[in-house]
Design a protein around this motif. Structure first.
Motif, mmCIF file in Angstrom:
data_model
loop_
_atom_site.group_PDB
_atom_site.id
_atom_site.type_symbol
_atom_site.label_atom_id
_atom_site.label_comp_id
_atom_site.label_asym_id
_atom_site.label_seq_id
_atom_site.Cartn_x
_atom_site.Cartn_y
_atom_site.Cartn_z
ATOM 1 N N TRP A 88 0.815 -1.217 0.000
ATOM 2 C CA TRP A 88 0.000 0.000 0.000
ATOM 3 C C TRP A 88 0.843 1.259 0.000
ATOM 4 O O TRP A 88 0.442 2.283 -0.556
ATOM 5 C CB TRP A 88 -0.983 -0.011 1.171
ATOM 6 N N GLU A 89 2.006 1.194 0.593
ATOM 7 C CA GLU A 89 2.908 2.351 0.626
ATOM 8 C C GLU A 89 3.222 2.829 -0.796
ATOM 9 O O GLU A 89 3.305 4.028 -1.059
ATOM 10 C CB GLU A 89 4.193 1.959 1.363
ATOM 11 N N GLN A 90 3.387 1.885 -1.706
ATOM 12 C CA GLN A 90 3.716 2.222 -3.096
ATOM 13 C C GLN A 90 2.522 2.789 -3.863
ATOM 14 O O GLN A 90 2.693 3.421 -4.892
ATOM 15 C CB GLN A 90 4.245 0.989 -3.817
ATOM 16 N N ARG A 91 1.324 2.549 -3.391
ATOM 17 C CA ARG A 91 0.123 2.933 -4.129
ATOM 18 C C ARG A 91 -0.587 4.171 -3.595
ATOM 19 O O ARG A 91 -1.473 4.698 -4.245
ATOM 20 C CB ARG A 91 -0.852 1.752 -4.145
ATOM 21 N N LEU A 92 -0.240 4.612 -2.398
ATOM 22 C CA LEU A 92 -0.936 5.754 -1.790
ATOM 23 C C LEU A 92 -0.033 6.982 -1.801
ATOM 24 O O LEU A 92 1.046 6.970 -1.213
ATOM 25 C CB LEU A 92 -1.365 5.404 -0.357
ATOM 26 N N SER A 93 -0.500 8.023 -2.437
ATOM 27 C CA SER A 93 0.342 9.214 -2.627
ATOM 28 C C SER A 93 0.697 9.925 -1.331
ATOM 29 O O SER A 93 1.722 10.591 -1.265
ATOM 30 C CB SER A 93 -0.363 10.190 -3.579
ATOM 31 N N TRP A 94 -0.114 9.808 -0.297
ATOM 32 C CA TRP A 94 0.168 10.530 0.947
ATOM 33 C C TRP A 94 1.122 9.775 1.887
ATOM 34 O O TRP A 94 1.508 10.280 2.928
ATOM 35 C CB TRP A 94 -1.121 10.893 1.691
ATOM 36 N N ILE A 95 1.529 8.575 1.511
ATOM 37 C CA ILE A 95 2.484 7.818 2.320
ATOM 38 C C ILE A 95 3.883 8.057 1.756
ATOM 39 O O ILE A 95 4.205 7.580 0.672
ATOM 40 C CB ILE A 95 2.168 6.305 2.298
ATOM 41 N N ASN A 96 4.696 8.811 2.483
ATOM 42 C CA ASN A 96 6.070 9.068 2.046
ATOM 43 C C ASN A 96 7.031 8.008 2.581
ATOM 44 O O ASN A 96 7.928 7.581 1.883
ATOM 45 C CB ASN A 96 6.528 10.458 2.491
ATOM 46 N N ASP A 97 6.853 7.638 3.822
ATOM 47 C CA ASP A 97 7.667 6.604 4.461
ATOM 48 C C ASP A 97 6.732 5.608 5.112
ATOM 49 O O ASP A 97 5.666 5.977 5.614
ATOM 50 C CB ASP A 97 8.579 7.215 5.540
ATOM 51 N N ARG A 98 7.152 4.374 5.139
ATOM 52 C CA ARG A 98 6.341 3.350 5.779
ATOM 53 C C ARG A 98 6.182 3.704 7.258
ATOM 54 O O ARG A 98 7.171 3.922 7.960
ATOM 55 C CB ARG A 98 6.998 1.987 5.642
ATOM 56 N N PRO A 99 4.948 3.762 7.733
ATOM 57 C CA PRO A 99 4.753 4.100 9.148
ATOM 58 C C PRO A 99 5.213 2.950 10.040
ATOM 59 O O PRO A 99 5.190 1.787 9.626
ATOM 60 C CB PRO A 99 3.246 4.310 9.259
ATOM 61 N N PRO A 100 5.627 3.265 11.262
ATOM 62 C CA PRO A 100 5.971 2.179 12.175
ATOM 63 C C PRO A 100 4.716 1.380 12.489
ATOM 64 O O PRO A 100 3.615 1.923 12.508
ATOM 65 C CB PRO A 100 6.497 2.908 13.413
#
Length: 155
Positions: free
Chosen positions: A62-74
């Motif tokens: 999902w990190e690769q597909r969602l524009s508002w995710i810059n870094d993987r959250p903990p």
């Protein structure tokens, strides 16, 4: 009365003194702990590790597909009686380890739901619009997960 400097030296000397062999703490390896653990505990550790691996893999998806995710959250795993996941105000995602027993589409729904909270921390109209744009069939996945909750939450 002991002068302050003497007191500090005494503490330092006490802490740095070599301990007798019997007083040294035991160093136990992860393998030794694994071998000494009961079978149910080993099963739980494997189950927990599997949850961490699955969560990390799906978060990456999902990190690769969602524009508002810059870094993987903990994220971490935590057993919860009434929730599949949560998102803390500081951005940490918490997933219920029992979620790994669900079909992947249900796991993805929960992870996506929590990731949307990084953009909108409440369940307002904007939240549901973003969730619907990312997963138009989220309601079906949620219904599937809710229908199977008793089986999935069982030990």
């Amino acid at each position: 009365m002991t002068p302050p400097n003497t007191h500090k030296k005494t503490i330092h000397k006490t802490c740095s003194a070599k301990k007798p062999e019997a007083a040294r703490p035991l160093r136990t390896t992860a393998r030794q702990i694994w071998l000494l653990a009961s079978e149910p505990f080993r099963e739980y550790l494997a189950f927990y590790a599997s949850g961490m691996e699955t969560g990390d893999r799906r978060l990456g998806f999902w990190e690769q597909r969602l524009s508002w995710i810059n870094d993987r959250p903990p994220f971490r795993m935590q057993e919860m009686e009434k929730r599949w996941g949560s998102c803390a105000a500081h951005g940490e995602i918490v997933l219920n380890p029992h979620l790994i027993k669900a079909p992947q589409e249900c796991i993805d729904y929960v992870i996506l739901h929590e990731l949307v909270h990084l953009k909108h921390h409440n369940h307002g109209p904007e939240f549901w619009a973003i969730l619907s744009a990312a997963a138009p069939d989220w309601e079906r996945k949620k219904q599937r997960l809710d229908a199977d909750v008793e089986r999935l939450m069982a030990a």
